[in-house]
Design a protein around this motif. Structure first.
Motif, mmCIF file in Angstrom:
data_model
loop_
_atom_site.group_PDB
_atom_site.id
_atom_site.type_symbol
_atom_site.label_atom_id
_atom_site.label_comp_id
_atom_site.label_asym_id
_atom_site.label_seq_id
_atom_site.Cartn_x
_atom_site.Cartn_y
_atom_site.Cartn_z
ATOM 1 N N LYS A 1 36.355 47.568 42.725
ATOM 2 C CA LYS A 1 35.364 46.525 43.009
ATOM 3 C C LYS A 1 35.624 45.283 42.155
ATOM 4 N N ARG A 2 35.924 45.494 40.875
ATOM 5 C CA ARG A 2 36.160 44.361 39.972
ATOM 6 C C ARG A 2 37.439 43.619 40.356
ATOM 7 N N MET A 3 38.475 44.347 40.765
ATOM 8 C CA MET A 3 39.709 43.697 41.210
ATOM 9 C C MET A 3 39.442 42.764 42.385
ATOM 10 N N ILE A 4 38.648 43.230 43.339
ATOM 11 C CA ILE A 4 38.321 42.412 44.517
ATOM 12 C C ILE A 4 37.526 41.187 44.103
ATOM 13 N N GLU A 5 36.615 41.357 43.158
ATOM 14 C CA GLU A 5 35.840 40.213 42.664
ATOM 15 C C GLU A 5 36.761 39.153 42.063
ATOM 16 N N HIS A 6 37.780 39.591 41.346
ATOM 17 C CA HIS A 6 38.674 38.637 40.677
ATOM 18 C C HIS A 6 39.583 37.901 41.666
ATOM 19 N N THR A 7 40.075 38.580 42.683
ATOM 20 C CA THR A 7 41.062 37.933 43.561
ATOM 21 C C THR A 7 40.431 37.140 44.693
ATOM 22 N N GLY A 8 39.247 37.550 45.152
ATOM 23 C CA GLY A 8 38.669 36.884 46.306
ATOM 24 C C GLY A 8 39.363 37.300 47.591
ATOM 25 N N PRO A 9 39.262 36.475 48.641
ATOM 26 C CA PRO A 9 39.797 36.853 49.957
ATOM 27 C C PRO A 9 41.310 37.049 49.943
ATOM 28 N N LEU A 10 41.753 37.871 50.871
ATOM 29 C CA LEU A 10 43.177 38.143 51.048
ATOM 30 C C LEU A 10 43.919 36.870 51.453
ATOM 31 N N VAL A 11 45.093 36.648 50.850
ATOM 32 C CA VAL A 11 45.936 35.503 51.196
ATOM 33 C C VAL A 11 47.311 36.025 51.607
#
Length: 235
Positions: free
Chosen positions: A181-191
């Protein structure tokens, strides 16, 4: 200081690795790498056409019984390298055409790795991938966040019984799910970005999280419960 009372992963061994003691990862305070090369067998959007610049670090905080890199995870493969040499390796992989720098099971070396990433990040034009078993503390994820573009964690188990049996980690899911969950918070949307070379075309990942899960034989039900959790809790 962190290596004299090691709490880098959820095992919290509290050993003095600078004095030569080893924790569950089977490593002392010395930085060890087993392999550094272009790697063509990660997920397609990581390996692309030219390969991922993978650095396999010695040892592992999980040491699952089914590990495909057992010699490396058990700390038997590899050799000691300096921080300066690690920086050179990253730049050499970039010069060889790697699509990214792929750090494979590096958590046990965070005190050594973080200053290297800080120095080398401005010299890299390619993403940095953090390739791990998902068994991470939030403190580790937060410390890495300024330097990591792509997180490539496993989410191995939902059941604490299975994680205890195969990875000696009954607390795996609480730690791994929070870390993801924290990793997703840091990166934001997929690029993703299109890439073409020598007539070959692919999509390369530039930023985001790839979550991996391997279905264990005879334990399909655990995988189904895990997929339901992903559906209900992750974007």
């Amino acid at each position: 200081k962190l290596l004299t009372d090691c709490t880098l992963c959820p095992r919290n061994c509290h050993v003095n690795r600078m004095a030569g003691q080893i924790g569950y990862c089977l490593q002392t305070g010395k930085l060890r790498a087993a392999r550094a090369a272009l790697h063509y067998w990660e997920e397609p959007c990581i390996s692309g056409t030219a390969g991922s610049g993978a650095v396999f670090f010695g040892g592992c905080s999980m040491r699952c019984v089914f590990c495909q890199n057992h010699d490396i995870a058990a700390g038997e493969a590899g050799r000691e390298i300096s921080l300066e040499r690690l920086k050179e390796i990253f730049l050499e992989l970039q010069a060889q055409g790697a699509h990214n720098i792929n750090l494979v099971t590096p958590t046990q070396y965070l005190p050594s790795l973080l200053p290297v990433l800080k120095r080398v990040k401005p010299q890299l034009s390619i993403p940095i991938v953090y390739n791990c078993g998902g068994y991470e503390t939030l403190e580790a994820v937060d410390a890495l966040a300024p330097y990591i573009d792509i997180w490539l964690p496993d989410l191995k188990y939902y059941s604490s019984e299975l994680s205890a049996r195969y990875s000696a980690a009954p607390d795996y899911f609480p730690f791994a799910s929070a870390a993801v969950k924290r990793m997703i918070e840091h990166t934001g949307p997929l690029v993703l970005e299109d890439f073409s070379e020598n007539g070959q075309t692919c999509q390369l990942m530039k930023r985001g999280v790839i979550l991996r899960h391997m279905v264990l034989p005879k334990h399909k039900d655990d995988s189904i419960r895990l997929l339901h959790w992903i559906h209900d809790n992750l974007p």
